[in-house]
Design a protein around this motif. Structure first.
Motif, PDB file in Angstrom:
ATOM      1  N   PRO A  38       2.377  -8.486   3.554  1.00 55.68           N
ATOM      2  CA  PRO A  38       3.066  -7.407   4.282  1.00 55.68           C
ATOM      3  C   PRO A  38       4.086  -6.669   3.426  1.00 55.68           C
ATOM      4  CG  PRO A  38       3.015  -9.414   5.593  1.00 55.68           C
ATOM      5  CD  PRO A  38       2.563  -9.792   4.218  1.00 55.68           C
ATOM      6  N   PHE A  54       3.483  -2.590   3.033  1.00 55.53           N
ATOM      7  CA  PHE A  54       4.449  -1.674   3.636  1.00 55.53           C
ATOM      8  C   PHE A  54       5.416  -1.094   2.603  1.00 55.53           C
ATOM      9  CE2 PHE A  54       3.085  -4.083   7.382  1.00 55.53           C
ATOM     10  CZ  PHE A  54       2.824  -3.030   8.251  1.00 55.53           C
ATOM     11  N   GLN A  55       5.700  -1.826   1.537  1.00 51.41           N
ATOM     12  CA  GLN A  55       6.533  -1.246   0.492  1.00 51.41           C
ATOM     13  C   GLN A  55       5.831  -0.081  -0.189  1.00 51.41           C
ATOM     14  OE1 GLN A  55       8.542  -2.499  -3.762  1.00 51.41           O
ATOM     15  NE2 GLN A  55       8.525  -4.056  -2.155  1.00 51.41           N
ATOM     16  N   LEU A 104       3.476   1.761   1.215  1.00 55.06           N
ATOM     17  CA  LEU A 104       3.379   2.822   2.215  1.00 55.06           C
ATOM     18  C   LEU A 104       4.682   3.613   2.311  1.00 55.06           C
ATOM     19  CD1 LEU A 104       1.566   4.067   4.423  1.00 55.06           C
ATOM     20  CD2 LEU A 104       2.579   2.436   6.030  1.00 55.06           C
ATOM     21  N   ILE A 105       5.802   2.916   2.402  1.00 55.07           N
ATOM     22  CA  ILE A 105       7.097   3.588   2.484  1.00 55.07           C
ATOM     23  C   ILE A 105       7.413   4.326   1.191  1.00 55.07           C
ATOM     24  CG2 ILE A 105       9.586   3.164   2.654  1.00 55.07           C
ATOM     25  CD1 ILE A 105       8.946   0.928   4.617  1.00 55.07           C
ATOM     26  N   ILE A 130      10.279  -4.938   1.993  1.00 53.22           N
ATOM     27  CA  ILE A 130       9.611  -3.687   2.350  1.00 53.22           C
ATOM     28  C   ILE A 130      10.406  -2.467   1.863  1.00 53.22           C
ATOM     29  CG2 ILE A 130       9.038  -2.209   4.328  1.00 53.22           C
ATOM     30  CD1 ILE A 130       8.122  -4.702   5.804  1.00 53.22           C
TER      31      ILE A 130
END
Length: 294
Positions: A101, A105-106, A108-109, A168
């Motif tokens: 995760p 998500f890192q 994606l952000i 993240i």
């Protein structure tokens, strides 16, 4: 004469690089080959080292026999780690649950943030990006106490969220991807807009495909960083059953050295496969990101 000097210089550089490669690869090769040795053979070769360590000795007076090829190949350690002892598999999946995760998500952000820093330039954005760089330069030990206090305030302490959430929003991916994305010519983005493309289309169809090597680099580097983490789980999670395998490896006692070799080898497999799969992208992403002025 000049060609001869160049050839000799290249040969010397090759030998130096090969020597460094051998030195760096030696522990990995030793771990993999020794994982197929029986416990008795490992004790005969390295027992003096672990006896000295257990007695808190600082110097090993006896000769240590570094052995790369086992006398008899044994899979007993792998059978114990993968079949007979569920603790190792549990810790392995703890690592997967924590790291995957964070990586997803890192990235994606970082993609959204990097696009914002690239397309919408301004004084406020540059100041904010500067603070991202400052945060990136700080070692994790500096921000460990603030992260602990914030996790306690949010009520996520002693849960996996206390590690996942700070991971993240780590600034490294934003910095690297922003520096890479700013290589994209502004004229290309403007041309896409003139063709009727909206922001989402420009972001997904124009910018992200051109940042493929940077994205691969980020995935590999972030995965390796958090796959090997030790301080975060020890401080943030008091429940040992939720610790990743990276923490559990240090707790294997001296009587299970062969088992430690086998577990360490299994633990290296995802990292090695990921690195070998994206090695070219990793080099390209870091090289281009570091050569851009932003």
């Amino acid at each position: 004469m000049k060609k001869l000097v160049l050839a000799v210089g290249r040969g010397l550089l090759f030998l130096i690089a090969a020597g460094f490669a051998v030195v760096f690869l030696l522990p990995t090769v030793l771990t993999i080959t020794n994982s197929f040795m029986a416990e008795t053979e490992i004790a005969a070769n390295y027992g003096v080292v672990f006896t000295s360590l257990s007695n808190a000795a600082t110097y090993v007076s006896d000769k240590v026999n570094l052995k790369f090829i086992p006398d008899m190949v044994s899979f007993q350690q792998y059978a114990t780690a993968l079949l007979k002892s569920p603790d190792y598999l549990l810790k392995f999946w703890n690592s997967v649950i924590l790291v995957v995760p964070i990586v997803v998500f890192q990235v994606l952000i970082a993609a959204f943030a990097a696009y914002s820093f690239t397309v919408y330039r301004g004084r406020f954005k540059e100041v904010l990006f500067f603070f991202y760089i400052i945060l990136m330069l700080m070692p994790y030990q500096v921000t460990l106490v603030p992260n602990y206090l914030v996790s306690e305030w949010l009520g996520v302490l002693d849960t996996r969220w206390s590690i996942v959430l700070p991971g993240i929003f780590a600034p490294f991916s934003v910095f690297l991807l922003t520096k890479f994305m700013r290589r994209i010519p502004v004229s290309l983005i403007e041309a896409a807009r003139l063709d009727g493309a909206g922001e989402w289309h420009v972001f997904t169809k124009t910018c992200l495909p051109m940042c493929r090597s940077a994205l691969y680099s980020i995935v590999i580097l972030v995965f390796i960083d958090y796959w090997n983490m030790v301080e975060q789980p020890l401080v943030m999670i008091s429940d040992a059953t939720k610790h990743p395998l990276s923490v559990f490896l240090s707790q294997i006692n001296s009587g299970e050295v062969g088992l430690a070799f086998a577990v360490a080898t299994v633990y290296m497999v995802p990292t090695l496969f990921l690195f070998l799969h994206g090695e070219d992208y990793l080099v390209e992403g870091i090289t281009y990101s570091g050569s851009v002025k932003g």
